[in-house]
Write a protein that holds these residues in place. Structure first.
Motif, mmCIF file in Angstrom:
data_model
loop_
_atom_site.group_PDB
_atom_site.id
_atom_site.type_symbol
_atom_site.label_atom_id
_atom_site.label_comp_id
_atom_site.label_asym_id
_atom_site.label_seq_id
_atom_site.Cartn_x
_atom_site.Cartn_y
_atom_site.Cartn_z
ATOM 1 N N PRO A 1 9.430 25.263 -0.780
ATOM 2 C CA PRO A 1 8.031 25.619 -0.500
ATOM 3 C C PRO A 1 7.227 24.430 0.030
ATOM 4 O O PRO A 1 7.514 23.278 -0.300
ATOM 5 N N GLN A 2 6.231 24.737 0.826
ATOM 6 C CA GLN A 2 5.333 23.704 1.320
ATOM 7 C C GLN A 2 4.697 22.939 0.169
ATOM 8 O O GLN A 2 4.480 21.721 0.236
ATOM 9 N N GLU A 3 4.445 23.624 -0.929
ATOM 10 C CA GLU A 3 3.809 23.010 -2.088
ATOM 11 C C GLU A 3 4.625 21.834 -2.635
ATOM 12 O O GLU A 3 4.067 20.831 -3.087
ATOM 13 N N SER A 4 5.948 21.947 -2.567
ATOM 14 C CA SER A 4 6.807 20.884 -3.089
ATOM 15 C C SER A 4 6.690 19.616 -2.249
ATOM 16 O O SER A 4 6.702 18.499 -2.781
ATOM 17 N N ILE A 5 6.579 19.780 -0.955
ATOM 18 C CA ILE A 5 6.434 18.626 -0.067
ATOM 19 C C ILE A 5 5.062 17.982 -0.276
ATOM 20 O O ILE A 5 4.946 16.752 -0.376
ATOM 21 N N ALA A 6 4.035 18.807 -0.376
ATOM 22 C CA ALA A 6 2.678 18.295 -0.571
ATOM 23 C C ALA A 6 2.548 17.596 -1.923
ATOM 24 O O ALA A 6 1.885 16.552 -2.028
ATOM 25 N N TYR A 7 3.172 18.151 -2.952
ATOM 26 C CA TYR A 7 3.093 17.573 -4.296
ATOM 27 C C TYR A 7 3.714 16.179 -4.320
ATOM 28 O O TYR A 7 3.137 15.240 -4.876
ATOM 29 N N SER A 8 4.884 16.033 -3.705
ATOM 30 C CA SER A 8 5.544 14.730 -3.665
ATOM 31 C C SER A 8 4.706 13.719 -2.908
ATOM 32 O O SER A 8 4.581 12.558 -3.319
ATOM 33 N N ALA A 9 4.127 14.151 -1.798
ATOM 34 C CA ALA A 9 3.301 13.253 -0.995
ATOM 35 C C ALA A 9 2.036 12.849 -1.740
ATOM 36 O O ALA A 9 1.616 11.682 -1.701
ATOM 37 N N GLU A 10 1.443 13.784 -2.449
ATOM 38 C CA GLU A 10 0.213 13.512 -3.198
ATOM 39 C C GLU A 10 0.415 12.405 -4.229
ATOM 40 O O GLU A 10 -0.449 11.556 -4.433
ATOM 41 N N HIS A 11 1.588 12.403 -4.868
ATOM 42 C CA HIS A 11 1.864 11.432 -5.923
ATOM 43 C C HIS A 11 2.737 10.272 -5.448
ATOM 44 O O HIS A 11 3.220 9.483 -6.267
ATOM 45 N N ASN A 12 2.933 10.176 -4.139
ATOM 46 C CA ASN A 12 3.716 9.079 -3.558
ATOM 47 C C ASN A 12 5.119 9.015 -4.160
ATOM 48 O O ASN A 12 5.649 7.948 -4.461
ATOM 49 N N GLY A 13 5.721 10.183 -4.347
ATOM 50 C CA GLY A 13 7.043 10.253 -4.945
ATOM 51 C C GLY A 13 8.158 10.041 -3.935
ATOM 52 O O GLY A 13 7.981 10.269 -2.732
#
Length: 306
Positions: free
Chosen positions: A101-113
């Motif tokens: 999901p797009q959400e997974s990519i955005a979540y990782s980017a948000e937290h600099n993972g």
């Protein structure tokens, strides 16, 4: 530790018996008196370990050889993904296909993972996502698995904490499937003792063991996915004799961490180091090596030289 020393002494004697059986020139095991074996360890603890939280144990029974801050709860960063993998593997259906999901990519980017380079919409199996999560430490893969197996993040995190409770990991709590600082730097935490318990359980699963023991994994491009080449972040795996896993971790709060297992002379040791350094993976690897060299010292020095 005295009980384990006795058991390990028997194990060393067994190694010598096997060696004697494979070569006429080898000395018979009966000629090796217990007093000739290097018991106890030459030093009471491994020298030079920087990590304030650490533990080394027998990889069969979990008997502790040495520990520091064993029950002190601290952030554990991406070692969290070991529990994520354990929950997923316990559910099963590893050939299930999952769309990222797009959400997974955005979540990782948000937290600099850290990521596995996944893109929204590509379809992978659960097994492939486990490689993507455990080798390059993909937070995008961890989030994708949690969404699918929760279902949803909240449901999945509840499963993580329930699994920890049932395993007796009283000093452990999860708020994120990757170990990212969400919602805070210290909201996901564990102890050295709990992480050795977690490592023992996870490494008892052949699927998990195969994944974390792989230096790399190549996924060719397919109808639903692009090509990926994932390489392990575990420096110990390529450099230390007998290393078979397990998982690195790093955040600002956790520093560099490493949960590890090795098998030498047929004897497994499992351990963990937490916050070996503010930012050096080499420091965590070095701490693990010092602990392992100390742990294996009596065993390897007792083996016959071929």
């Amino acid at each position: 530790m005295r009980i384990f020393a006795r058991l390990l002494q028997v194990a060393v004697a067994g190694v010598l018996v096997v060696a004697a059986g494979h070569g006429a020139a080898a000395a018979p095991a009966a000629s090796v008196a217990h007093s000739q074996l290097p018991w106890p360890w030459s030093t009471p603890e491994p020298d030079g370990v920087r990590a304030p939280g650490a533990e080394l144990a027998d990889g069969i029974t979990g008997t502790v050889l040495w520990s520091r801050g064993a029950n002190d709860p601290v952030p554990i960063a991406s070692i969290t993904k070991v529990m994520t993998a354990l929950v997923v593997i316990n559910v099963g259906d590893l050939d299930r296909t999952i769309a990222v999901p797009q959400e997974s990519i955005a979540y990782s980017a948000e937290h600099n993972g850290s990521t596995a380079g996944l893109v929204p919409g590509e379809v992978l199996t659960t097994r492939q996502l486990l490689y993507a999560m455990m080798l390059p430490s993909g937070c995008d893969a961890a989030h994708t698995l949690a969404q699918a197996y929760g279902p949803g993040q909240d449901g999945f995190i509840a499963k993580m904490n329930d699994t920890a409770r049932r395993m007796g990991m009283a000093g452990t709590h999860f708020t994120d499937p990757s170990g990212l600082p969400a919602p805070t730097d210290h909201s996901t935490f564990s102890t050295p003792a709990d992480l050795v318990t977690l490592g023992l359980r996870a490494m008892s699963l052949p699927v998990f063991r195969d994944i974390v023991g792989s230096p790399s994994y190549h996924l060719p491009a397919g109808p639903g996915n692009r090509e990926h080449l994932w390489q392990t972040t575990n420096l110990l795996l390529n450099d230390y004799p007998g290393a078979v896993g397990i998982k690195t971790g790093y955040t600002d709060a956790a520093g560099t961490c490493l949960l590890f297992e090795t098998v030498r002379a047929g004897i497994p040791l499992i351990g963990v180091v937490l916050h070996s350094s503010p930012d050096s993976e080499i420091a965590a690897k070095g701490d693990a090596e010092r602990m392992l060299n100390w742990g294996y010292g009596p065993i390897l020095s007792a083996l016959p030289v071929s």
